[in-house]
Design a protein around this motif. Sequence first.
Motif, PDB file in Angstrom:
ATOM      1  N   LYS A  75       0.830  -1.200   0.000  1.00  0.00           N
ATOM      2  CA  LYS A  75       0.000   0.000   0.000  1.00  0.00           C
ATOM      3  C   LYS A  75       0.867   1.252   0.000  1.00  0.00           C
ATOM      4  CE  LYS A  75      -2.513   2.398   3.528  1.00  0.00           C
ATOM      5  NZ  LYS A  75      -3.126   2.313   4.843  1.00  0.00           N
ATOM      6  N   PHE A  76       0.460   2.262  -0.818  1.00  0.00           N
ATOM      7  CA  PHE A  76       1.209   3.512  -0.870  1.00  0.00           C
ATOM      8  C   PHE A  76       0.336   4.744  -0.659  1.00  0.00           C
ATOM      9  CE2 PHE A  76       4.225   0.733  -2.928  1.00  0.00           C
ATOM     10  CZ  PHE A  76       5.419   1.164  -2.384  1.00  0.00           C
ATOM     11  N   SER A  77      -0.932   4.547  -0.402  1.00  0.00           N
ATOM     12  CA  SER A  77      -1.833   5.672  -0.166  1.00  0.00           C
ATOM     13  C   SER A  77      -2.292   5.668   1.285  1.00  0.00           C
ATOM     14  CB  SER A  77      -3.061   5.591  -1.092  1.00  0.00           C
ATOM     15  OG  SER A  77      -2.657   5.674  -2.439  1.00  0.00           O
ATOM     16  N   ALA A  78      -2.214   6.823   1.916  1.00  0.00           N
ATOM     17  CA  ALA A  78      -2.696   6.952   3.289  1.00  0.00           C
ATOM     18  C   ALA A  78      -4.215   6.953   3.317  1.00  0.00           C
ATOM     19  CB  ALA A  78      -2.158   8.237   3.908  1.00  0.00           C
ATOM     20  N   GLU A  79      -4.778   6.424   4.374  1.00  0.00           N
ATOM     21  CA  GLU A  79      -6.231   6.308   4.464  1.00  0.00           C
ATOM     22  C   GLU A  79      -6.908   7.621   4.834  1.00  0.00           C
ATOM     23  OE1 GLU A  79      -7.627   3.143   6.905  1.00  0.00           O
ATOM     24  OE2 GLU A  79      -6.337   1.623   5.971  1.00  0.00           O
ATOM     25  N   TYR A  80      -6.203   8.502   5.553  1.00  0.00           N
ATOM     26  CA  TYR A  80      -6.852   9.693   6.090  1.00  0.00           C
ATOM     27  C   TYR A  80      -6.142  10.964   5.612  1.00  0.00           C
ATOM     28  CZ  TYR A  80      -8.872   6.207   9.208  1.00  0.00           C
ATOM     29  OH  TYR A  80      -9.518   5.116   9.706  1.00  0.00           O
ATOM     30  N   ASP A  81      -6.848  12.068   5.715  1.00  0.00           N
ATOM     31  CA  ASP A  81      -6.269  13.373   5.371  1.00  0.00           C
ATOM     32  C   ASP A  81      -5.493  13.979   6.530  1.00  0.00           C
ATOM     33  OD1 ASP A  81      -7.437  13.308   2.821  1.00  0.00           O
ATOM     34  OD2 ASP A  81      -9.321  14.131   3.590  1.00  0.00           O
ATOM     35  N   LEU A  82      -5.846  13.589   7.754  1.00  0.00           N
ATOM     36  CA  LEU A  82      -5.217  14.144   8.949  1.00  0.00           C
ATOM     37  C   LEU A  82      -4.934  13.030   9.948  1.00  0.00           C
ATOM     38  CD1 LEU A  82      -4.371  16.588  10.747  1.00  0.00           C
ATOM     39  CD2 LEU A  82      -6.766  16.666  11.527  1.00  0.00           C
ATOM     40  N   TYR A  83      -3.723  13.051  10.513  1.00  0.00           N
ATOM     41  CA  TYR A  83      -3.327  12.043  11.495  1.00  0.00           C
ATOM     42  C   TYR A  83      -3.000  12.709  12.834  1.00  0.00           C
ATOM     43  CZ  TYR A  83      -3.176   8.490   7.887  1.00  0.00           C
ATOM     44  OH  TYR A  83      -3.539   7.612   6.903  1.00  0.00           O
ATOM     45  N   ASP A  84      -3.167  11.916  13.903  1.00  0.00           N
ATOM     46  CA  ASP A  84      -2.721  12.378  15.219  1.00  0.00           C
ATOM     47  C   ASP A  84      -1.205  12.242  15.347  1.00  0.00           C
ATOM     48  OD1 ASP A  84      -5.363  12.864  16.199  1.00  0.00           O
ATOM     49  OD2 ASP A  84      -5.602  10.694  16.457  1.00  0.00           O
ATOM     50  N   LEU A  85      -0.658  11.158  14.779  1.00  0.00           N
ATOM     51  CA  LEU A  85       0.772  10.873  14.905  1.00  0.00           C
ATOM     52  C   LEU A  85       1.272  10.241  13.618  1.00  0.00           C
ATOM     53  CD1 LEU A  85       3.424  10.498  16.548  1.00  0.00           C
ATOM     54  CD2 LEU A  85       2.481   8.313  17.367  1.00  0.00           C
ATOM     55  N   VAL A  86       2.267  10.870  13.005  1.00  0.00           N
ATOM     56  CA  VAL A  86       2.978  10.266  11.880  1.00  0.00           C
ATOM     57  C   VAL A  86       4.393   9.953  12.348  1.00  0.00           C
ATOM     58  CG1 VAL A  86       3.972  10.626   9.591  1.00  0.00           C
ATOM     59  CG2 VAL A  86       1.606  11.288  10.037  1.00  0.00           C
ATOM     60  N   ILE A  87       4.786   8.723  12.172  1.00  0.00           N
ATOM     61  CA  ILE A  87       6.110   8.247  12.581  1.00  0.00           C
ATOM     62  C   ILE A  87       6.959   8.122  11.324  1.00  0.00           C
ATOM     63  CG2 ILE A  87       7.373   6.354  13.667  1.00  0.00           C
ATOM     64  CD1 ILE A  87       4.505   5.651  14.938  1.00  0.00           C
ATOM     65  N   VAL A  88       8.087   8.791  11.304  1.00  0.00           N
ATOM     66  CA  VAL A  88       8.991   8.716  10.152  1.00  0.00           C
ATOM     67  C   VAL A  88      10.195   7.880  10.567  1.00  0.00           C
ATOM     68  CG1 VAL A  88      10.260  10.005   8.402  1.00  0.00           C
ATOM     69  CG2 VAL A  88       8.211  11.004   9.439  1.00  0.00           C
ATOM     70  N   GLY A  89      10.262   6.673  10.044  1.00  0.00           N
ATOM     71  CA  GLY A  89      11.306   5.730  10.431  1.00  0.00           C
ATOM     72  C   GLY A  89      10.711   4.542  11.151  1.00  0.00           C
ATOM     73  N   ALA A  90      10.958   3.332  10.617  1.00  0.00           N
ATOM     74  CA  ALA A  90      10.327   2.126  11.165  1.00  0.00           C
ATOM     75  C   ALA A  90      11.340   1.204  11.821  1.00  0.00           C
ATOM     76  CB  ALA A  90       9.570   1.382  10.063  1.00  0.00           C
ATOM     77  N   GLY A  91      12.313   1.792  12.532  1.00  0.00           N
ATOM     78  CA  GLY A  91      13.201   0.992  13.361  1.00  0.00           C
ATOM     79  C   GLY A  91      12.529   0.675  14.686  1.00  0.00           C
ATOM     80  N   PRO A  92      13.277   0.199  15.679  1.00  0.00           N
ATOM     81  CA  PRO A  92      12.665  -0.169  16.963  1.00  0.00           C
ATOM     82  C   PRO A  92      11.872   0.963  17.607  1.00  0.00           C
ATOM     83  CG  PRO A  92      14.862  -1.068  16.822  1.00  0.00           C
ATOM     84  CD  PRO A  92      14.696  -0.191  15.625  1.00  0.00           C
ATOM     85  N   ALA A  93      12.376   2.200  17.562  1.00  0.00           N
ATOM     86  CA  ALA A  93      11.647   3.317  18.164  1.00  0.00           C
ATOM     87  C   ALA A  93      10.344   3.574  17.429  1.00  0.00           C
ATOM     88  CB  ALA A  93      12.518   4.574  18.161  1.00  0.00           C
ATOM     89  N   GLY A  94      10.405   3.591  16.103  1.00  0.00           N
ATOM     90  CA  GLY A  94       9.203   3.835  15.317  1.00  0.00           C
ATOM     91  C   GLY A  94       8.174   2.737  15.470  1.00  0.00           C
ATOM     92  N   LEU A  95       8.627   1.488  15.472  1.00  0.00           N
ATOM     93  CA  LEU A  95       7.702   0.360  15.630  1.00  0.00           C
ATOM     94  C   LEU A  95       7.031   0.381  16.999  1.00  0.00           C
ATOM     95  CD1 LEU A  95       9.938  -2.362  13.974  1.00  0.00           C
ATOM     96  CD2 LEU A  95       7.645  -1.717  13.183  1.00  0.00           C
ATOM     97  N   ALA A  96       7.804   0.700  18.048  1.00  0.00           N
ATOM     98  CA  ALA A  96       7.208   0.778  19.389  1.00  0.00           C
ATOM     99  C   ALA A  96       6.161   1.881  19.447  1.00  0.00           C
ATOM    100  CB  ALA A  96       8.301   1.013  20.427  1.00  0.00           C
ATOM    101  N   ALA A  97       6.459   3.036  18.853  1.00  0.00           N
ATOM    102  CA  ALA A  97       5.490   4.132  18.851  1.00  0.00           C
ATOM    103  C   ALA A  97       4.244   3.753  18.077  1.00  0.00           C
ATOM    104  CB  ALA A  97       6.129   5.383  18.250  1.00  0.00           C
TER     105      ALA A  97
END
Length: 553
Positions: free
Chosen positions: A220-242
Amino acid sequence: MSKPVILIVDDDPQVLAAVRRDLRGHLREQYTVLSTASGQEALDTERDLKSRGDELALVISDQRMPGMLGHELLASTREIYPLARRVLLTAYSDIDAAVKAINEAHIDHYLSKPWDPPEERLFPVVDDLLDSWQAEYLPEAKGLRLVGHQWSARSHAIKDFLGSSLIPYRWLDVERDPDTQPLLEAAGVGPTELPALFVEDGSVLRDPEPRQVAERLGRKFSAEYDLYDLVIVGAGPAGLAAAVYGASEGLRTLMLDRFAPGGQAGTSSRIENYLGFPMGISGSELTRRALMQAQRLGAESIAPLEVTGVSIDGGYKRLTLADGRELVTRTILAATGMVYREHPAPGIAEHTGTGVYYGAAITEAPAFRGRRVLVVGGGNSAGQGAMHLARYADEVQIVVRREDLQSSMSRYLIDQIARTPNIRLTANTEIERVEGDGHVERVVFRSLEDGTTRTEDVDAVFIFIGTRPQSEWLPPEVLRDPKGFVLTGRDAMPAEGFTRVWKERREPMTLESSVPGLFAAGDLRAGAMNRVASAVGEGSMVVRLAHEYLALS
């Protein structure tokens, strides 16, 4: 046999019958459960299965058996079926044997007898191990096949992407595997179109980019919503935990990564000091579990997708993506971590992807079976990479500028390296240059003690040296230290320019940058501990801080 096999080994007929009964009742629809009464009989069974082309998913062996101890059998199993999960059955008095099996046979789990009730103490362990086996296992005649040249940077890039994205595939070297030519000719793929990815439905991707591969495989490459509460940039351990905690606590959460989930930790062959995993866990397996958990709880995840910039619009943050789109969010977690610094020695750049690799030990290790490789660096990532490469290469040489590994590597890794006969340490040494015709063939070393040089034949160089933060995508309002690491909390307040950009009446929260609502965690943050556990802790903390920020907004 059409179903994968689970093999149980125990010389006690009552225990053998009990385990066989429990597992057949629990898994009879998906697996064939076999049993033997000795280690030698088990090895003979495994060889018979291998000769017939059957798959072995799991071996459960008692430790105390005549003729062959359980950990010896499990170590031998690894040579026949490298992917099979291995479990040791022990009595309470055999805990020392279990620890020895973890260190020497690299078993996946041990169970103390008795395990009643099996619904609580046996089945969850077995189910989890079988899930991880299924994630790595690829049937011989099915799945993705990647055909290319071993000494091709383009081929390496696709291999690295598929491996990092937890996508099982089969690598076929066009120069070594005789089956590749008929396959290429039947599909009409020419030499200039390699690497070629053969999809199970018969279609072929010729010399693709990672994003093309991801799109073809339905990512998937399209976001579902126009507005998010939290966007995490980076999917390492910190990003995955968040992502896990953000989704579980009701925040509309989206996680992005420019390459694939896992970060540098995701490429680790074995993390042995992470709480709760006494047998250790691979970075890819930890990533798979965390990603599945985040998605099950409702977090969105898109990769590969790069964020190229951020602008602040009142209480909102606009993220500019590499494909030109924009995303809007109320809070951001910057968790893009670090990348390895480029090695300056002549010949390194020319051979990157053709014998020189930054990290990538898991991706490339099988191609160097029986060869000589170098590991440059003395940190934990280098040690884990060396241990993994030692399973394949005849010789692994660790090259460091220091006198030893004591100050830079965890004790458990130093001890493992010392016990591994095909790993040797070359200290007080640096690479002068790398040479070869189209791929790495030789390395020239220089001694830091007397300045002398020497040349050795080498097939590959795996680099795990100093890193730099990936913070260039952040706006200038996010203050950083001289090395580029993001300043957070009170550490940001003394920085030059803080009063110019911070206009809130409060101080920045613990992990908040100089931009309100933009947080940083993991290796990207100045003062981070550079450990998986601390990154996970910081990523989890950010969710609580994001809640506090949203309540103030």
